[in-house]
Design an enzyme around this catalytic site. Structure first.
Site, PDB file in Angstrom:
ATOM      1  N   ARG A 225      -3.675  14.000  -1.090  1.00  0.00           N
ATOM      2  CA  ARG A 225      -4.186  12.957  -0.211  1.00  0.00           C
ATOM      3  C   ARG A 225      -4.931  11.910  -1.031  1.00  0.00           C
ATOM      4  O   ARG A 225      -5.805  12.227  -1.839  1.00  0.00           O
ATOM      5  CB  ARG A 225      -5.120  13.553   0.861  1.00  0.00           C
ATOM      6  CG  ARG A 225      -4.373  14.343   1.931  1.00  0.00           C
ATOM      7  CD  ARG A 225      -3.462  13.429   2.731  1.00  0.00           C
ATOM      8  NE  ARG A 225      -2.628  14.117   3.712  1.00  0.00           N
ATOM      9  CZ  ARG A 225      -1.375  14.495   3.513  1.00  0.00           C
ATOM     10  NH1 ARG A 225      -0.807  14.269   2.337  1.00  0.00           N
ATOM     11  NH2 ARG A 225      -0.678  15.073   4.468  1.00  0.00           N
ATOM     12  N   GLU A 254      -2.499   3.333   2.835  1.00  0.00           N
ATOM     13  CA  GLU A 254      -1.037   3.419   2.779  1.00  0.00           C
ATOM     14  C   GLU A 254      -0.422   2.591   3.901  1.00  0.00           C
ATOM     15  O   GLU A 254      -0.848   2.721   5.054  1.00  0.00           O
ATOM     16  CB  GLU A 254      -0.595   4.884   2.878  1.00  0.00           C
ATOM     17  CG  GLU A 254      -1.047   5.693   1.674  1.00  0.00           C
ATOM     18  CD  GLU A 254      -0.472   7.100   1.632  1.00  0.00           C
ATOM     19  OE1 GLU A 254       0.256   7.472   2.584  1.00  0.00           O
ATOM     20  OE2 GLU A 254      -0.736   7.823   0.660  1.00  0.00           O
ATOM     21  N   HIS A 275       4.356   7.814  -1.693  1.00  0.00           N
ATOM     22  CA  HIS A 275       4.162   8.976  -0.811  1.00  0.00           C
ATOM     23  C   HIS A 275       5.508   9.585  -0.412  1.00  0.00           C
ATOM     24  O   HIS A 275       5.781   9.807   0.766  1.00  0.00           O
ATOM     25  CB  HIS A 275       3.365   8.590   0.439  1.00  0.00           C
ATOM     26  CG  HIS A 275       2.692   9.774   1.074  1.00  0.00           C
ATOM     27  ND1 HIS A 275       1.512   9.674   1.770  1.00  0.00           N
ATOM     28  CD2 HIS A 275       3.035  11.091   1.134  1.00  0.00           C
ATOM     29  CE1 HIS A 275       1.154  10.873   2.231  1.00  0.00           C
ATOM     30  NE2 HIS A 275       2.071  11.744   1.846  1.00  0.00           N
TER      31      HIS A 275
END
Length: 324
Positions: A225, A254, A275
């Protein structure tokens, strides 16, 4: 007939969640976008919500959904869901930690370590610039100490995959007896790899002080994370030579803010991916299967396989009893 709200997802090689749920006789609503004013109309009679990792699920949604029994993530992460609000309203939060997802992230973490140590990006750039077999200062993984921050399922699979590499593996996790204090791990590891969920305890857990404890020759890997690392502090440490490099698949914001200082770091020493580094075609079908099973179990009055907020189970049972 139960009503289920799911996010839009493109067709994959495996069966789509929407298809599976419709074939099971459920009323499926596909939606990714809504305003606060639309919450009641969209979720007022919904029994289950499948959460998108790209969308937030705030307290107002749970307030507008009196029939809601379950909100489930089709992947591992649940940090876009207001878990406190879900618990307050007696709604279960579940996720889908499939073996394919876990192993995919473990493989990606090890790949990041080796790619950084062997200067993969620099070597590829040299070839593309017409410089064949130039001198580069690469390092072996053999003989190094790998520190795992967080010692859950993914971290343990990273450790398994490092067997045979002749490395020392150590871990720090306040919930796992026998692991190191974080500061000790940072001081003694050549590679620090993060495997944490985002909580009040882990948010910004690696800032300037913590990064300053690491060896100047050390590298940082984060596939967990983005909020666990203070990006400005990390960029400063790399730019100043206080840290050898980093590989990140996750970010504080993000999609990543294109003004992020990480994007201005030496690209040969910093690997950044959107990601998705552990995503693979094998994970899709297994995630669909587990999400479907989570939903079917809850609609029968049973618990899903992976519950994030187990303390709410008594309140959830009372909520389920209200609607039969």
């Amino acid at each position: 007939m139960s009503k289920i709200a799911i996010p839009f997802s493109p067709t994959t090689d495996g069966p789509r969640l929407e298809q599976r749920l419709r074939e099971a006789g459920h009323d499926v609503v596909v939606t990714d976008r809504w305003t606060d004013a639309e919450l009641g109309a969209l979720f007022g009679d919904v029994d289950v919500v499948v959460a998108s990792p790209a969308r937030t699920y705030p307290a107002e949604l749970f307030q507008a959904a009196p029939r809601l029994r379950l909100i489930t993530s089709p992947v591992i992460g649940v940090d876009t869901i207001d878990i406190d609000a879900a618990s307050e309203f007696g709604v279960l939060v579940a996720n889908c930690p499939t073996l394919e997802n876990i192993i995919g992230m473990a493989e990606a973490s090890v790949m990041f370590m080796v790619a950084l140590l062997l200067n993969l990006k620099q070597k590829e750039r040299s070839l593309r610039e017409g410089r064949f077999r130039p001198r580069h200062s690469s390092h072996m993984l053999r003989g190094l100490t790998v520190g795992l921050v967080g010692y859950g399922r993914i971290a343990r699979h990273v450790e398994q995959r490092l067997q045979g590499w002749e490395v020392k593996v150590q871990a720090s996790d306040p919930y796992v007896p026998g692991t190191l204090p974080l500061d000790d791990l940072l001081r003694t590891s050549d590679i620090v790899s993060l495997h944490v969920v985002l909580t009040r305890e882990t948010r910004n857990m690696l800032g300037a002080r913590e990064l300053g404890l690491m060896k100047p020759s050390a590298i940082l890997v984060n596939t967990s994370r983005g909020g666990a690392v203070v990006e400005e502090a990390l960029a400063s440490a790399i730019d100043a030579g206080r840290l050898a490099g980093a590989a990140l698949d996750v970010f504080q914001q993000e999609p990543i803010n294109m003004d992020s200082p990480l994007l201005r770091c030496d690209p040969d020493r910093v690997i950044l991916t959107p990601h998705s580094i552990g995503h693979n075609v094998e994970t899709g079908p297994s995630g669909v299967t587990m999400a479907t099973e989570n939903i079917e179990r809850v609609l029968r009055g049973d618990l899903p396989e992976s519950v994030i907020n187990p303390e709410v189970i008594p309140a959830w049972r009372r909520r389920v009893a209200m609607f039969g």
